[in-house]
Write a protein that holds these residues in place. Structure first.
Motif, PDB file in Angstrom:
ATOM      1  N   LYS A  11       0.816  -1.223   0.000  1.00 12.32           N
ATOM      2  CA  LYS A  11       0.000   0.000   0.000  1.00 12.32           C
ATOM      3  C   LYS A  11       0.847   1.271   0.000  1.00 12.32           C
ATOM      4  N   SER A  12       2.021   1.196  -0.597  1.00 13.42           N
ATOM      5  CA  SER A  12       2.920   2.339  -0.672  1.00 13.42           C
ATOM      6  C   SER A  12       3.582   2.367  -2.038  1.00 13.42           C
ATOM      7  N   MET A  13       3.773   3.579  -2.580  1.00 12.02           N
ATOM      8  CA  MET A  13       4.380   3.680  -3.912  1.00 12.02           C
ATOM      9  C   MET A  13       5.396   4.825  -3.943  1.00 12.02           C
ATOM     10  N   ASP A  14       6.565   4.522  -4.456  1.00 13.86           N
ATOM     11  CA  ASP A  14       7.579   5.544  -4.696  1.00 13.86           C
ATOM     12  C   ASP A  14       7.339   6.169  -6.057  1.00 13.86           C
ATOM     13  N   LEU A  15       8.013   7.257  -6.332  1.00 13.28           N
ATOM     14  CA  LEU A  15       7.843   7.931  -7.617  1.00 13.28           C
ATOM     15  C   LEU A  15       8.296   7.066  -8.783  1.00 13.28           C
ATOM     16  N   ASP A  16       9.220   6.139  -8.541  1.00  8.85           N
ATOM     17  CA  ASP A  16       9.689   5.253  -9.607  1.00  8.85           C
ATOM     18  C   ASP A  16       8.619   4.254 -10.044  1.00  8.85           C
ATOM     19  N   ASP A  17       7.600   4.047  -9.201  1.00 10.42           N
ATOM     20  CA  ASP A  17       6.578   3.040  -9.462  1.00 10.42           C
ATOM     21  C   ASP A  17       5.321   3.588 -10.124  1.00 10.42           C
ATOM     22  N   VAL A  18       5.297   4.882 -10.431  1.00  6.79           N
ATOM     23  CA  VAL A  18       4.073   5.495 -10.957  1.00  6.79           C
ATOM     24  C   VAL A  18       4.304   6.018 -12.374  1.00  6.79           C
ATOM     25  N   SER A  19       3.219   6.431 -13.018  1.00  2.00           N
ATOM     26  CA  SER A  19       3.313   6.952 -14.383  1.00  2.00           C
ATOM     27  C   SER A  19       4.107   8.262 -14.408  1.00  2.00           C
ATOM     28  N   GLU A  20       4.590   8.592 -15.575  1.00  2.00           N
ATOM     29  CA  GLU A  20       5.379   9.814 -15.746  1.00  2.00           C
ATOM     30  C   GLU A  20       4.570  11.059 -15.374  1.00  2.00           C
ATOM     31  N   GLU A  21       3.304  11.081 -15.758  1.00  3.39           N
ATOM     32  CA  GLU A  21       2.450  12.240 -15.464  1.00  3.39           C
ATOM     33  C   GLU A  21       2.286  12.439 -13.956  1.00  3.39           C
ATOM     34  N   LEU A  22       2.000  11.347 -13.244  1.00  6.46           N
ATOM     35  CA  LEU A  22       1.837  11.433 -11.792  1.00  6.46           C
ATOM     36  C   LEU A  22       3.158  11.787 -11.131  1.00  6.46           C
ATOM     37  N   ARG A  23       4.242  11.205 -11.580  1.00  5.43           N
ATOM     38  CA  ARG A  23       5.561  11.499 -11.012  1.00  5.43           C
ATOM     39  C   ARG A  23       5.897  12.975 -11.164  1.00  5.43           C
ATOM     40  N   THR A  24       5.664  13.529 -12.334  1.00  7.34           N
ATOM     41  CA  THR A  24       5.975  14.944 -12.586  1.00  7.34           C
ATOM     42  C   THR A  24       5.157  15.848 -11.670  1.00  7.34           C
ATOM     43  N   LYS A  25       3.868  15.569 -11.547  1.00  7.45           N
ATOM     44  CA  LYS A  25       3.002  16.397 -10.698  1.00  7.45           C
ATOM     45  C   LYS A  25       3.421  16.298  -9.233  1.00  7.45           C
ATOM     46  N   MET A  26       3.775  15.092  -8.796  1.00 11.81           N
ATOM     47  CA  MET A  26       4.196  14.926  -7.410  1.00 11.81           C
ATOM     48  C   MET A  26       5.532  15.614  -7.139  1.00 11.81           C
ATOM     49  N   GLU A  27       6.465  15.496  -8.071  1.00  5.35           N
ATOM     50  CA  GLU A  27       7.749  16.171  -7.902  1.00  5.35           C
ATOM     51  C   GLU A  27       7.574  17.682  -7.871  1.00  5.35           C
ATOM     52  N   ASP A  28       6.686  18.209  -8.726  1.00  2.00           N
ATOM     53  CA  ASP A  28       6.442  19.647  -8.757  1.00  2.00           C
ATOM     54  C   ASP A  28       5.907  20.169  -7.426  1.00  2.00           C
ATOM     55  N   LEU A  29       5.166  19.330  -6.722  1.00  2.76           N
ATOM     56  CA  LEU A  29       4.621  19.741  -5.430  1.00  2.76           C
ATOM     57  C   LEU A  29       5.515  19.343  -4.251  1.00  2.76           C
ATOM     58  N   GLY A  30       6.645  18.710  -4.528  1.00  6.49           N
ATOM     59  CA  GLY A  30       7.610  18.401  -3.478  1.00  6.49           C
ATOM     60  C   GLY A  30       7.358  17.102  -2.731  1.00  6.49           C
ATOM     61  N   PHE A  31       6.732  16.111  -3.382  1.00  8.28           N
ATOM     62  CA  PHE A  31       6.463  14.830  -2.740  1.00  8.28           C
ATOM     63  C   PHE A  31       7.440  13.774  -3.231  1.00  8.28           C
ATOM     64  N   ARG A  32       7.782  12.830  -2.326  1.00  8.06           N
ATOM     65  CA  ARG A  32       8.706  11.761  -2.705  1.00  8.06           C
ATOM     66  C   ARG A  32       8.013  10.419  -2.868  1.00  8.06           C
ATOM     67  N   SER A  33       6.863  10.233  -2.217  1.00 14.47           N
ATOM     68  CA  SER A  33       6.131   8.972  -2.322  1.00 14.47           C
ATOM     69  C   SER A  33       4.741   9.172  -1.745  1.00 14.47           C
ATOM     70  N   PHE A  34       3.942   8.112  -1.837  1.00 20.42           N
ATOM     71  CA  PHE A  34       2.635   8.153  -1.190  1.00 20.42           C
ATOM     72  C   PHE A  34       2.233   6.767  -0.743  1.00 20.42           C
ATOM     73  N   SER A  35       1.341   6.744   0.212  1.00 20.75           N
ATOM     74  CA  SER A  35       0.739   5.492   0.645  1.00 20.75           C
ATOM     75  C   SER A  35      -0.768   5.667   0.578  1.00 20.75           C
ATOM     76  N   PHE A  36      -1.483   4.556   0.613  1.00 24.65           N
ATOM     77  CA  PHE A  36      -2.935   4.637   0.510  1.00 24.65           C
ATOM     78  C   PHE A  36      -3.574   3.534   1.330  1.00 24.65           C
ATOM     79  N   GLN A  37      -4.838   3.764   1.663  1.00 27.40           N
ATOM     80  CA  GLN A  37      -5.626   2.782   2.380  1.00 27.40           C
ATOM     81  C   GLN A  37      -7.010   2.732   1.773  1.00 27.40           C
ATOM     82  N   SER A  38      -7.603   1.561   1.772  1.00 27.66           N
ATOM     83  CA  SER A  38      -8.990   1.422   1.342  1.00 27.66           C
ATOM     84  C   SER A  38      -9.888   1.960   2.444  1.00 27.66           C
TER      85      SER A  38
END
Length: 161
Positions: free
Chosen positions: A67-94
């Protein structure tokens, strides 16, 4: 003679900058830093909501065990948006009993006062009472949770360990 004056002025500027950084490090105004993060979240709310939509699409139908994803594990579009906002990874829960499927915790790397607050998570958590604007929880130690409204809250951990 001119080089000596320039060197002297440069030395004074370096000392002033170093002194200011040292003062800010040893006497941080955590409340001010948290308020700055709330303002930044409000300013970037549209982009943050887009990231949530992209991340939801990214993880839908995938079996991600941790339930955790680094920027290397996501699409280019999501990675770019996350990097622009200063994020390194995310986790999620149902989420159950809510109109949304997931809650997300975006872990800040840059630009969210991490130099003073040490650890910052920007959390999208629908159906959570802690996201109400004005909500503030302090554990008596190092962790602050502040509601920003619109299903968003910020967790800040000021412990340096």
């Amino acid at each position: 003679m001119k080089i000596e004056k320039v060197t002297y002025i440069l030395l004074i500027v370096i000392i002033l900058v170093f002194s200011w950084k040292a003062y800010d490090y040893f006497n941080p105004n955590f409340e001010k830093k948290i308020d700055q993060n709330i303002s930044k979240l409000e300013k970037n709310r549209k982009e943050l909501n887009e990231i949530v939509k992209l991340a939801s699409l990214e993880i839908s139908g995938k079996n991600i065990p941790n339930k955790s994803m680094d920027l290397d594990d996501v699409s280019e579009e999501l990675r770019t948006k996350m990097e622009d906002l200063g994020f390194r990874s995310f986790s999620f829960q149902s989420i159950k009993n809510c109109n949304e499927k997931y809650s997300f915790s975006f872990i800040a790397l840059d630009d969210w006062n991490t130099d003073n607050l040490n650890y910052v998570e920007i959390i999208y958590s629908p159906c959570d009472s802690e996201t109400k604007k004005g909500f503030h929880s302090f554990d008596g130690g190092h962790i602050d949770i502040v509601g920003a409204g619109g299903d968003w809250k910020i967790l800040s951990d000021t412990d340096f360990i």
